[in-house]
Design a protein around this motif. Structure first.
Motif, PDB file in Angstrom:
ATOM      1  N   THR A  83      91.156  58.598   7.035  1.00 38.61           N
ATOM      2  CA  THR A  83      90.802  59.832   7.741  1.00 38.61           C
ATOM      3  C   THR A  83      91.994  60.330   8.544  1.00 38.61           C
ATOM      4  OG1 THR A  83      88.504  59.116   7.912  1.00 38.61           O
ATOM      5  CG2 THR A  83      89.220  60.875   9.397  1.00 38.61           C
ATOM      6  N   LEU A  84      92.355  61.587   8.331  1.00 33.87           N
ATOM      7  CA  LEU A  84      93.452  62.209   9.077  1.00 33.87           C
ATOM      8  C   LEU A  84      92.927  62.884  10.335  1.00 33.87           C
ATOM      9  CD1 LEU A  84      95.413  63.791   6.086  1.00 33.87           C
ATOM     10  CD2 LEU A  84      95.692  61.539   7.133  1.00 33.87           C
ATOM     11  N   TYR A  85      91.944  63.772  10.166  1.00 32.40           N
ATOM     12  CA  TYR A  85      91.309  64.446  11.304  1.00 32.40           C
ATOM     13  C   TYR A  85      89.820  64.536  11.045  1.00 32.40           C
ATOM     14  CZ  TYR A  85      95.121  66.028  14.318  1.00 32.40           C
ATOM     15  OH  TYR A  85      96.161  66.072  15.222  1.00 32.40           O
ATOM     16  N   PHE A  86      89.039  64.240  12.094  1.00 37.92           N
ATOM     17  CA  PHE A  86      87.595  64.408  12.060  1.00 37.92           C
ATOM     18  C   PHE A  86      87.254  65.456  13.108  1.00 37.92           C
ATOM     19  CE2 PHE A  86      83.216  63.316  13.253  1.00 37.92           C
ATOM     20  CZ  PHE A  86      82.616  63.327  12.011  1.00 37.92           C
ATOM     21  N   GLY A  87      87.117  66.702  12.675  1.00 37.64           N
ATOM     22  CA  GLY A  87      87.003  67.794  13.640  1.00 37.64           C
ATOM     23  C   GLY A  87      88.315  67.937  14.397  1.00 37.64           C
ATOM     24  N   GLU A  88      88.251  67.938  15.702  1.00 38.70           N
ATOM     25  CA  GLU A  88      89.449  68.050  16.530  1.00 38.70           C
ATOM     26  C   GLU A  88      90.084  66.699  16.829  1.00 38.70           C
ATOM     27  OE1 GLU A  88      88.399  70.100  20.069  1.00 38.70           O
ATOM     28  OE2 GLU A  88      88.138  72.050  19.080  1.00 38.70           O
ATOM     29  N   LYS A  89      89.481  65.609  16.382  1.00 35.33           N
ATOM     30  CA  LYS A  89      89.939  64.278  16.754  1.00 35.33           C
ATOM     31  C   LYS A  89      90.910  63.740  15.710  1.00 35.33           C
ATOM     32  CE  LYS A  89      85.704  63.186  19.277  1.00 35.33           C
ATOM     33  NZ  LYS A  89      84.531  62.277  19.375  1.00 35.33           N
ATOM     34  N   ARG A  90      92.094  63.318  16.187  1.00 32.85           N
ATOM     35  CA  ARG A  90      93.069  62.682  15.308  1.00 32.85           C
ATOM     36  C   ARG A  90      92.616  61.253  15.009  1.00 32.85           C
ATOM     37  NH1 ARG A  90      98.864  62.933  14.761  1.00 32.85           N
ATOM     38  NH2 ARG A  90      98.987  64.441  16.472  1.00 32.85           N
ATOM     39  N   ALA A  91      92.676  60.894  13.749  1.00 34.08           N
ATOM     40  CA  ALA A  91      92.246  59.552  13.358  1.00 34.08           C
ATOM     41  C   ALA A  91      93.414  58.679  12.935  1.00 34.08           C
ATOM     42  CB  ALA A  91      91.224  59.639  12.219  1.00 34.08           C
ATOM     43  N   LEU A  92      94.468  59.273  12.372  1.00 30.96           N
ATOM     44  CA  LEU A  92      95.608  58.502  11.890  1.00 30.96           C
ATOM     45  C   LEU A  92      96.813  58.794  12.774  1.00 30.96           C
ATOM     46  CD1 LEU A  92      96.469  56.592   9.569  1.00 30.96           C
ATOM     47  CD2 LEU A  92      97.350  58.613   8.385  1.00 30.96           C
TER      48      LEU A  92
END
Length: 418
Positions: A83-92
């Protein structure tokens, strides 16, 4: 025979009716299938993406849209299903990947410094029931000219570094022949890294060059641009370089800024606590060195407000700022001025200066008037005497003598006519 014909005539209509029923059911089934496909194609929750093509070292933009949303979040995943981005949240934790826009119906991200390893299929998902997905293929183009080094890639910037800590950065450039040379810069000043490591690429007659740089950071390094530049004979217009800002966490340095330098009794007044740190301080504590804070003083985060200054507010005030990394403090001495004492000397000075200037101007005018009248009077007398001497004298010498003698001989020169 007639009975058999009657039975056969009754059987055929029954078969026809059954065939008609089957045909109607098949028609309804096909219509339902067509209608179902139509609904799926026009599904308002289905994500829509598009394929992208980008050259090595470039920037690619990935856009995902839906027509409607039921409060579900959109998500971008990379080729490894991370996952790169989930909505506005950075995941990577990859600073090359940045969020451009995130709404209920749209998620846009960019990937900078694209490398060949970024080539592949990316997935946009929306977590409805059921989950809907769409795929976008990113095609990364390798450098067109063989032997030309690719744009350098810097790694090691994943997290901010605390002041006094060490960070090791790695710069990599591939595809060069002969091997390229790498140079490190801090802003515009070249700094020394470790010697380049050269490795041959197994599938082509080119080389990959790697260099490392280890820094012990201070607060002065915050937001400094660390650059890695490639030096190679094939690069005609200077070097290829990649720049990345470095983030340093440090405790705040604090100062107190008063509203004015001459606080007067009876006036409103405030002290502001200013903290410079990374991150910016968010917690402030006010104290008075020689006792409790005045009852009329109010703390408002970074401000200490005085509704009406009083001589009893005089003292040493301390502000302490905290940003989670550390704390900084500073003091300020408050001296409340008496407004009557402050205004009297200024008024007296202005009055004295005005009086002295007026007297000087008056004296100069009087002197000018007296001097003017004196010059006018003496000039008239000289001209009158000279004229009288010249009228009665036969020559110039006699005229001067007559002028010096005054009017003593005037009676002797009288003539009488009968």
């Amino acid at each position: 025979m007639s009975g058999m014909r009657a039975r056969q005539s009754m059987t055929f209509p029954a078969l026809q009716r059954a065939a008609l029923r089957a045909l109607a059911a098949l028609t309804m089934l096909l219509a339902t299938s067509v209608r179902s496909n139509f609904v799926f194609d026009d599904d308002p929750f289905q994500p829509v993406t598009q394929d992208e093509t980008v050259a090595v070292g470039g920037v690619v933009t990935l856009t995902c849209n839906v027509k409607e949303n039921d409060n579900s979040s959109l998500q971008w995943s990379n080729t490894a299903q991370q996952t790169l981005y989930f909505g506005e949240k950075r995941a990577l934790r990859d600073n090359r990947i940045q969020l451009v826009k995130s709404t209920g119906t749209e998620l846009i991200i960019t990937i900078s410094d694209v490398q060949l390893s970024d080539d592949g299929e990316y997935t946009c998902s929306i977590f409805t029931m059921p989950v809907r997905t769409a795929r976008a293929t990113v095609t990364v183009l390798a450098p067109a000219a063989p032997g030309v080094p690719g744009k350098p890639v810097i790694t090691g910037f994943e997290d901010a570094i605390q002041e006094g800590g060490k960070v090791t950065l790695t710069c990599t450039s591939s595809g060069s022949k002969p091997p390229a040379k790498l140079h490190w810069y801090r802003d515009q000043e070249e700094i020394q890294g470790r010697p380049d490591v050269v490795e041959s690429n197994p599938d082509e007659p080119t080389y990959t060059v790697t260099s490392e740089l280890t820094l012990t950071v201070t607060r002065n390094d915050n937001n400094a641009l660390i650059a890695c530049a490639v030096d190679h004979p094939s690069i005609a217009n200077g070097d290829k370089r990649t720049e990345r800002p470095i983030s340093v966490l440090f405790s705040p340095s604090v100062s107190i800024q008063p509203e004015s330098d001459l606080p007067r009794e009876g006036e409103k007044f405030f002290l502001q606590c200013v903290g410079n740190g990374n991150p910016e301080p968010t917690a402030f504590v006010w104290r008075r060195k020689d006792g409790e804070l005045p009852p009329m003083a109010k703390v408002d985060d970074a401000f200490l407000h005085f509704e009406s200054l009083n001589k009893s507010d005089n003292g040493i005030y301390e502000c302490q700022a905290d940003n989670g990394i550390g704390m900084g403090d500073v003091t300020h001495t408050l001296l409340v001025q008496d407004p009557t004492v402050m205004s009297t000397p200024l008024g007296v000075d202005h009055a004295v200066i005005g009086g002295v200037v007026a007297v000087i101007v008056f004296i100069m005018l009087c002197l000018l008037i007296v001097l003017g009248r004196y010059l006018i009077r003496h000039k008239g007398t000289y001209l009158t005497h000279e004229a009288k001497g010249s009228d009665d004298a036969p020559d110039a010498d006699t005229a001067i003598i007559n002028a010096e003698g005054g009017h003593s001989g005037m009676d002797d020169k009288k003539e009488y006519f009968i």
